[in-house]
Design a protein around this motif. Structure first.
Motif, PDB file in Angstrom:
ATOM      1  N   ARG A   1      -3.143 142.260 -31.814  1.00  0.00           N
ATOM      2  CA  ARG A   1      -3.644 142.400 -30.612  1.00  0.00           C
ATOM      3  C   ARG A   1      -4.280 144.013 -30.352  1.00  0.00           C
ATOM      4  O   ARG A   1      -4.808 144.024 -29.460  1.00  0.00           O
ATOM      5  CB  ARG A   1      -3.001 142.059 -29.430  1.00  0.00           C
ATOM      6  N   ASN A   2      -3.698 144.896 -31.347  1.00  0.00           N
ATOM      7  CA  ASN A   2      -4.276 146.433 -31.341  1.00  0.00           C
ATOM      8  C   ASN A   2      -3.529 146.749 -29.787  1.00  0.00           C
ATOM      9  O   ASN A   2      -4.176 147.393 -29.153  1.00  0.00           O
ATOM     10  CB  ASN A   2      -5.494 146.486 -31.330  1.00  0.00           C
ATOM     11  N   GLU A   3      -2.263 146.378 -29.555  1.00  0.00           N
ATOM     12  CA  GLU A   3      -1.726 146.912 -28.386  1.00  0.00           C
ATOM     13  C   GLU A   3      -0.345 147.308 -28.661  1.00  0.00           C
ATOM     14  O   GLU A   3       0.313 147.087 -29.629  1.00  0.00           O
ATOM     15  CB  GLU A   3      -1.471 145.643 -27.345  1.00  0.00           C
ATOM     16  N   ILE A   4       0.351 148.297 -27.838  1.00  0.00           N
ATOM     17  CA  ILE A   4       1.497 148.931 -28.081  1.00  0.00           C
ATOM     18  C   ILE A   4       2.553 148.359 -26.633  1.00  0.00           C
ATOM     19  O   ILE A   4       1.904 148.789 -25.679  1.00  0.00           O
ATOM     20  CB  ILE A   4       1.621 150.345 -28.273  1.00  0.00           C
ATOM     21  N   GLY A   5       3.340 147.591 -26.936  1.00  0.00           N
ATOM     22  CA  GLY A   5       4.303 147.438 -25.758  1.00  0.00           C
ATOM     23  C   GLY A   5       5.308 148.611 -25.843  1.00  0.00           C
ATOM     24  O   GLY A   5       6.014 149.058 -26.668  1.00  0.00           O
ATOM     25  N   ILE A   6       5.579 149.041 -24.355  1.00  0.00           N
ATOM     26  CA  ILE A   6       6.383 150.056 -24.085  1.00  0.00           C
ATOM     27  C   ILE A   6       7.338 149.665 -23.049  1.00  0.00           C
ATOM     28  O   ILE A   6       6.773 148.992 -21.946  1.00  0.00           O
ATOM     29  CB  ILE A   6       5.881 151.272 -23.847  1.00  0.00           C
ATOM     30  N   GLN A   7       8.654 149.723 -23.270  1.00  0.00           N
ATOM     31  CA  GLN A   7       9.674 149.465 -22.245  1.00  0.00           C
ATOM     32  C   GLN A   7      10.206 150.667 -21.800  1.00  0.00           C
ATOM     33  O   GLN A   7      10.700 151.341 -22.302  1.00  0.00           O
ATOM     34  CB  GLN A   7      10.896 148.346 -22.764  1.00  0.00           C
ATOM     35  N   TYR A   8      10.184 150.850 -20.486  1.00  0.00           N
ATOM     36  CA  TYR A   8      10.612 152.150 -19.938  1.00  0.00           C
ATOM     37  C   TYR A   8      11.868 151.796 -19.047  1.00  0.00           C
ATOM     38  O   TYR A   8      12.141 150.806 -18.402  1.00  0.00           O
ATOM     39  CB  TYR A   8       9.493 152.599 -18.764  1.00  0.00           C
ATOM     40  N   VAL A   9      12.720 152.869 -19.169  1.00  0.00           N
ATOM     41  CA  VAL A   9      14.058 152.894 -18.457  1.00  0.00           C
ATOM     42  C   VAL A   9      14.192 154.130 -17.539  1.00  0.00           C
ATOM     43  O   VAL A   9      14.244 155.051 -18.304  1.00  0.00           O
ATOM     44  CB  VAL A   9      15.149 152.426 -19.341  1.00  0.00           C
ATOM     45  N   VAL A  10      14.308 153.943 -16.471  1.00  0.00           N
ATOM     46  CA  VAL A  10      14.316 155.042 -15.484  1.00  0.00           C
ATOM     47  C   VAL A  10      15.817 155.153 -14.961  1.00  0.00           C
ATOM     48  O   VAL A  10      16.208 154.281 -14.315  1.00  0.00           O
ATOM     49  CB  VAL A  10      13.386 155.045 -14.369  1.00  0.00           C
ATOM     50  N   GLU A  11      16.319 156.261 -15.098  1.00  0.00           N
ATOM     51  CA  GLU A  11      17.766 156.688 -14.650  1.00  0.00           C
ATOM     52  C   GLU A  11      17.672 156.995 -13.015  1.00  0.00           C
ATOM     53  O   GLU A  11      16.919 157.695 -12.668  1.00  0.00           O
ATOM     54  CB  GLU A  11      18.294 157.915 -15.334  1.00  0.00           C
ATOM     55  N   ASN A  12      18.551 156.223 -12.372  1.00  0.00           N
ATOM     56  CA  ASN A  12      18.739 156.528 -10.915  1.00  0.00           C
ATOM     57  C   ASN A  12      17.647 156.076 -10.343  1.00  0.00           C
ATOM     58  O   ASN A  12      17.082 156.557  -9.293  1.00  0.00           O
ATOM     59  CB  ASN A  12      19.052 158.159 -10.628  1.00  0.00           C
ATOM     60  N   TRP A  13      17.110 155.018 -10.727  1.00  0.00           N
ATOM     61  CA  TRP A  13      15.966 154.348 -10.074  1.00  0.00           C
ATOM     62  C   TRP A  13      16.317 154.008  -8.580  1.00  0.00           C
ATOM     63  O   TRP A  13      17.366 153.387  -8.365  1.00  0.00           O
ATOM     64  CB  TRP A  13      15.267 153.489 -10.806  1.00  0.00           C
ATOM     65  N   THR A  14      15.515 154.176  -7.563  1.00  0.00           N
ATOM     66  CA  THR A  14      15.781 153.522  -6.320  1.00  0.00           C
ATOM     67  C   THR A  14      14.423 153.059  -5.574  1.00  0.00           C
ATOM     68  O   THR A  14      13.500 153.718  -6.004  1.00  0.00           O
ATOM     69  CB  THR A  14      16.329 154.708  -5.487  1.00  0.00           C
ATOM     70  N   GLY A  15      14.640 152.185  -5.054  1.00  0.00           N
ATOM     71  CA  GLY A  15      13.339 151.237  -4.422  1.00  0.00           C
ATOM     72  C   GLY A  15      12.877 152.066  -3.174  1.00  0.00           C
ATOM     73  O   GLY A  15      11.796 151.843  -2.862  1.00  0.00           O
TER      74      GLY A  15
END
Length: 585
Positions: free
Chosen positions: A197-211
């Motif tokens: 599909r000529n795509e890069i999937g990226i999973q991001y993880v953010v430390e101390n995320w807050t809504g």
């Protein structure tokens, strides 16, 4: 100590920040054979009695100590000041690898514990620091030298190496370093390339995320300076996965896919903002490539791929498991390329990330293999499984890794043929690895006694060309117990998987005064050349083999079956080996 052995290169090249400090170099050091260090609070204001050069283990010459006798508990201590540009931020302390169990204190406070001798760990040490004074970092490392259920790779459970086992490694053997971050920062990304599909999937993880905060990650993807994508996402949870279309043309030899012939890499810059204020900048890279089996063929990027690999145990003169320099790691990759191999199997070792960096950039496919135990127990299963998960997670983003090998030659599972519990463990490792990483192939037990595997891999040190060609031209004879072991255990059978010869050769040849052994021997340079030619030619002339792994890259201690000696000097010209690997006989 020669400054060329400081090992001050950035230790984590695929997730790089600018605010960091290398802690390699001279540390205080002490053996603790009486196991009194914790009781007497050596992690407090206590000086240790000798010096060591980190990251070299005490058994190595480059450590400044260089003795092979067992000391299963050792201590390290170093005074560290926080640079001005890092003050006011959170400080993360990183260890590349400490063999085997670790405890870390900062100014007398326990900051981290870890079990596993080949994988990294880190700790946020901000609360324990004295920002305007020097700080004491103390490490206790405990090894279990005679425990054969310990995941140890080729480290021997005797003080002197022999046969296929080598000098042990105890304590710190990969880089130690600190970095500074803001409280809300990017802690991890994972790449899922999709060339179809000529795509890069990226999973991001953010430390101390807050809504309660507006947290955004800007992702800037470029190729050789040309911006391919520049996108920003709001993090609505601590972990999110996005797909980015890469507006590239990838056919007719003009593409930007990664392969050993064309190790194309995309550069990535991540910028994290919190309520519009930038809090983190990370630089990274990825490669677009696909590993698959199609109609019984091993494929890279949807095309058949004949894997020409060499087994590399990753031992170094003077450093044992630790390369003396980043240049030495790069040089090994360059030598592999110059000999015409397109792949390397890191054997019984989870290698320094800098080695993978050079494989990614110079173009060598990698078989990522665990450091196995030698005997089975339920305690071994727990320790090994935890460490393997950490290894797969650490190296997940390296595009050069094509194959995972959690188990080799029934190490740790010696009774797999008759023991259902050990068969279950091998199956569990196969499925666990597939569950962690859907992008690569997995071998359940390399060499023989397979359960379910994506490839059928065989080890055979037969040196006779005619016997090899005859045996590996028919399925029936190929499955006929090489090395006196069944290729598959009860309940499993060959089902059309690509067949690869993943250990063969092993031809010993003595150069100079070094003595040792191999699986078969050459009498002189010309005989060695003829024998190497014969076994590689047999791989080409077999009608079944889709790839091979020659044993081995270098001599290692008492083993003299390398194409290079232990100091990386060729036994025959590199161009001759390259011709063989290119089918020019």
């Amino acid at each position: 100590m020669n400054n060329s052995y400081l090992r001050n290169e950035y230790p984590r090249p695929q997730f790089e920040r600018t605010a960091w400090v290398c802690l390699n170099g001279e540390w205080q050091f002490q053996f603790d054979d009486a196991q009194i260090g914790e009781t007497e609070r050596w992690y407090g204001e206590v000086a240790l009695d000798r010096q060591i050069q980190v990251p070299f283990c005490y058994q190595s010459e480059l450590s400044g100590i260089g003795i092979s006798e067992f000391h299963d508990t050792v201590w390290y201590k170093k005074k560290v000041s926080i640079p001005l540009e890092m003050k006011g931020k959170e400080i993360i302390l990183h260890f590349g690898a400490v063999d085997y169990a670790s405890k870390v204190w900062v100014n007398g406070h326990l900051a981290a514990t870890h079990i596993g001798g080949h994988t990294p760990f880190s700790a946020n040490i901000t609360e324990f620091l004295r920002p305007d004074e020097s700080n004491d970092i103390t490490v206790q490392a405990q090894d279990y030298s005679t425990d054969v259920t310990l995941p140890r790779g080729k480290q021997f459970w005797k003080e002197k190496s022999e046969l296929i086992f080598y000098t042990s490694t105890t304590g710190i053997w990969q880089s130690v370093w600190m970095e500074a971050v803001e409280p809300i920062h990017l802690s991890r990304v994972s790449y899922y390339p999709d060339i179809d599909r000529n795509e890069i999937g990226i999973q991001y993880v953010v430390e101390n995320w807050t809504g309660e905060a507006d947290i955004r990650v800007n992702t800037r993807v470029s190729f050789q300076g040309e911006v391919i994508a520049n996108e920003e996402y709001q993090m609505i949870s601590s972990r999110q996965k996005r797909r980015i279309e890469l507006h590239d043309f990838n056919d007719h030899g003009m593409g930007r896919w990664w392969s050993p012939d064309k190790p194309n890499l995309y550069d990535v810059e991540y910028r994290v903002t919190v309520n519009g204020i930038e809090t983190d900048v990370v630089r990274s890279y990825f490669g677009m490539r696909k590993v698959s089996v199609d109609s019984g063929k091993l494929c890279l990027n949807n095309r058949p791929f004949f894997m020409k690999s060499v087994l590399d145990q990753g031992y170094f003169p003077g450093g044992i498991l630790t390369a003396p320099s980043d240049e030495a790691l790069k040089r090994d990759v360059e030598l592999i390329k110059q000999m015409g191999f397109n792949s390397v199997r890191k054997h019984q070792k989870i290698e320094d990330p800098r080695f993978l960096y050079w494989c990614d950039h110079l173009g060598v496919a990698v078989w990522g293999e665990a450091a196995n135990a030698y005997a089975f127990s339920e305690d071994y299963v727990q320790k090994f499984t935890a460490e393997w998960i950490e290894a797969v997670n650490r190296d997940f983003n390296s595009p050069s890794i094509m194959v995972w090998v959690p188990l080799n030659e029934s190490w740790g599972i010696p009774n797999i043929k008759v023991d259902e519990q050990q068969r279950s463990h091998a199956m569990a490792m196969y499925h666990l690895t597939k569950s962690l990483d859907p992008t690569r192939l997995v071998i359940s037990n390399d060499g023989w006694e397979h359960v379910q595997s994506d490839l059928c891999t065989i080890h055979d040190y037969q040196w006779d060309y005619n016997k090899l060609v005859m045996k590996y031209s028919e399925i029936e004879s190929a499955m006929d117990a090489p090395q006196n072991r069944d290729v598959y255990v009860q309940g499993f059978q060959y089902d059309g998987q690509p067949i690869l010869m993943t250990e063969f050769g092993g031809i010993s040849f003595q150069k100079g005064d070094v003595t040792g052994w191999g699986y078969s021997g050459a009498s002189d340079t010309e005989d060695f050349k003829k024998r190497v030619r014969a076994v590689i030619k047999a791989m080409y002339d077999s009608t079944l083999i889709q790839g091979y792994c020659y044993t081995q890259l270098t001599d290692v201690e008492q083993e003299i079956n390398g194409l290079l000696d232990f100091n990386r000097e060729p036994k025959i010209p590199l161009a001759v080996i390259r011709d063989f690997n290119e089918g020019k006989f």
